[in-house]
Design an enzyme around this catalytic site. Sequence first.
Site, mmCIF file in Angstrom:
data_model
loop_
_atom_site.group_PDB
_atom_site.id
_atom_site.type_symbol
_atom_site.label_atom_id
_atom_site.label_comp_id
_atom_site.label_asym_id
_atom_site.label_seq_id
_atom_site.Cartn_x
_atom_site.Cartn_y
_atom_site.Cartn_z
ATOM 1 N N ARG A 107 33.833 51.922 38.178
ATOM 2 C CA ARG A 107 32.538 51.595 38.900
ATOM 3 C C ARG A 107 31.494 53.540 38.408
ATOM 4 N NH1 ARG A 107 33.931 47.699 37.490
ATOM 5 N NH2 ARG A 107 32.522 46.064 38.154
ATOM 6 N N SER A 151 28.056 42.397 41.126
ATOM 7 C CA SER A 151 28.225 43.236 42.355
ATOM 8 C C SER A 151 27.455 43.810 42.994
ATOM 9 C CB SER A 151 29.491 43.421 41.835
ATOM 10 O OG SER A 151 29.944 42.655 41.620
ATOM 11 N N GLU A 191 26.797 49.829 44.196
ATOM 12 C CA GLU A 191 26.822 49.267 42.732
ATOM 13 C C GLU A 191 25.890 49.692 42.265
ATOM 14 O OE1 GLU A 191 27.432 47.112 39.437
ATOM 15 O OE2 GLU A 191 29.303 47.299 40.332
HETATM 16 N N1 EPU Z 1 36.492 37.003 47.454
HETATM 17 C C1 EPU Z 1 36.734 37.055 49.394
HETATM 18 N N2 EPU Z 1 34.819 36.256 48.641
HETATM 19 C C2 EPU Z 1 33.694 36.176 47.994
HETATM 20 C C3 EPU Z 1 34.118 37.577 47.410
HETATM 21 C C4 EPU Z 1 35.450 37.078 46.429
HETATM 22 O O1 EPU Z 1 36.796 36.427 49.615
HETATM 23 O O2 EPU Z 1 32.806 36.217 48.267
HETATM 24 C C5 EPU Z 1 37.959 37.837 47.693
HETATM 25 C C6 EPU Z 1 38.402 36.614 46.483
HETATM 26 O O3 EPU Z 1 40.028 36.365 46.822
HETATM 27 C C7 EPU Z 1 39.412 36.958 45.252
HETATM 28 C C8 EPU Z 1 38.538 38.382 45.496
HETATM 29 O O4 EPU Z 1 38.257 38.677 46.821
HETATM 30 O O5 EPU Z 1 40.333 37.066 44.897
HETATM 31 C C9 EPU Z 1 37.725 39.309 44.258
HETATM 32 O O6 EPU Z 1 37.004 38.646 43.782
HETATM 33 P P1 EPU Z 1 36.584 38.335 42.143
HETATM 34 O O7 EPU Z 1 37.459 38.119 41.638
HETATM 35 O O8 EPU Z 1 35.666 37.084 42.210
HETATM 36 O O9 EPU Z 1 36.228 39.737 41.985
HETATM 37 P P2 EPU Z 1 34.721 40.842 43.056
HETATM 38 O O10 EPU Z 1 36.476 42.184 42.989
HETATM 39 O O11 EPU Z 1 34.739 40.161 44.008
HETATM 40 C C10 EPU Z 1 34.936 42.499 40.806
HETATM 41 C C11 EPU Z 1 34.172 42.838 39.904
HETATM 42 C C12 EPU Z 1 33.138 41.912 39.325
HETATM 43 C C13 EPU Z 1 33.976 41.030 38.085
HETATM 44 C C14 EPU Z 1 34.910 41.229 38.960
HETATM 45 C C15 EPU Z 1 36.556 40.079 38.033
HETATM 46 C C16 EPU Z 1 33.302 44.914 41.473
HETATM 47 C C17 EPU Z 1 32.325 45.484 42.433
HETATM 48 N N3 EPU Z 1 32.627 43.852 40.833
HETATM 49 O O12 EPU Z 1 34.311 41.708 41.273
HETATM 50 O O13 EPU Z 1 31.506 42.651 38.461
HETATM 51 O O14 EPU Z 1 33.180 40.723 37.439
HETATM 52 O O15 EPU Z 1 35.466 41.825 39.660
HETATM 53 O O16 EPU Z 1 37.158 41.096 37.468
HETATM 54 O O17 EPU Z 1 34.309 45.426 41.340
HETATM 55 C C18 EPU Z 1 29.934 43.422 38.704
HETATM 56 O O18 EPU Z 1 30.329 44.937 38.401
HETATM 57 O O19 EPU Z 1 28.686 43.113 38.559
HETATM 58 C C19 EPU Z 1 30.491 42.649 38.465
HETATM 59 C C20 EPU Z 1 30.342 41.334 38.453
#
Ligand code: EPU
Length: 337
Positions: A164, A237, A333
């Site tokens: 990012r 995010s 972000e």
């Molecule tokens: N999780 C929780 N609670 C929540 C959300 C997530 O416990 O409310 C845990 C889950 O266990 C999950 C882990 O966090 O296994 C990862 O969650 P997720 O796959 O939804 O991905 P993220 O790390 O929360 C990142 C990106 C997203 C992208 C997803 C999928 C960032 C800041 N965000 O989210 O990007 O879609 O991975 O690859 O890196 C964005 O940048 O706007 C965005 C949506």
Amino acid sequence: MTLKQNIPLKAFNSFACDINAKYFTTIQSNQDIEVAFDWFKQNNTPYLVLGSGSNILFTKEVEALVLKMEIKGIQKTNETASAVYLSVGAGENWHHFVSYCVQKGWGGIENLSLIPGTVGAAPIQNIGAYGVEVKETIEKITAFDTHTGEWVTLNKLDCDFGYRNSLFKKEKNRYIISKVDFCLQKQPKLRTDYGAIREVLHQKEIQNPSLEDISNAVVLIRTQKLPDPKKLGNAGSFFKNPTISKSQFETLKIKNDDIMAFPISDTEYKLAAGWLIEHCGWKGVKKGHIGCFEKQALVIVNYGNGTGKEILAFSEEIIQSVFQKFGVLLEKEVNVY
Ligand code: EPU
């Protein structure tokens, strides 16, 4: 240049914050950028480039010249047996570009389906999802350097991409991107390693997925988990996933056995910020017009006429409580104006 004054930006930002821009113009060509540059230099006025406004939080009136980026066009510049090279206008809609490539059978960005925003904004925060980052397919970027008044071509290394992050974030407000060149693959290696994608393919009993199957799976996952900014104000995010040292991770793990994290080097871990926020009790919490999204705690939503200041204050409360509970400092972000 058609210069407008006191233009409402509510329709031009995905949080739907109701603020005005003092000056506003649209950019359809490189020449428009040069004309705008002369104007804001002569008038000693700052500028702000706006793509589709899906990663910005307006907390005050915009005392600047807003350049609404509308440079269009997808051009094939070269083709080999294995790859295709494309030059794309910064104002193209990102998902439209992804769909175009998927339909042509050119792979590399299908995991980035349905990410809101424009092509020119994609490299700024090096958009990423489901195991892929846009930097992997970027060849070069054409930009206007407002420090020198010259056009520059920046290659992948010049862009200094990170999670990012990029040169364009580090040298904020220096470059105006007009074109991004990509290299996509004709026999792509599909990226299905992300758990959620594997699950969808398994449910749909797809054993040999096509580019379209991957794209459809990502669209399904995103629509199930993330709010549609057309219906509910948000910028995806709100926070980055923080990086912490291995020793801090090991200490946190003692008290929080199910903490979500993965190693990124021998000495560092990346934590799931969504998990941290959820475990501070924020998921689904609403305060006035603002809330923490009930299906993904990393997303802050504007349920009505919430202001940028209220959204910012809400985000600061989340940062504070995560820091108090886990000793981890979340970084935004979203760009705050
Ligand atoms: N999780 C929780 N609670 C929540 C959300 C997530 O416990 O409310 C845990 C889950 O266990 C999950 C882990 O966090 O296994 C990862 O969650 P997720 O796959 O939804 O991905 P993220 O790390 O929360 C990142 C990106 C997203 C992208 C997803 C999928 C960032 C800041 N965000 O989210 O990007 O879609 O991975 O690859 O890196 C964005 O940048 O706007 C965005 C949506």
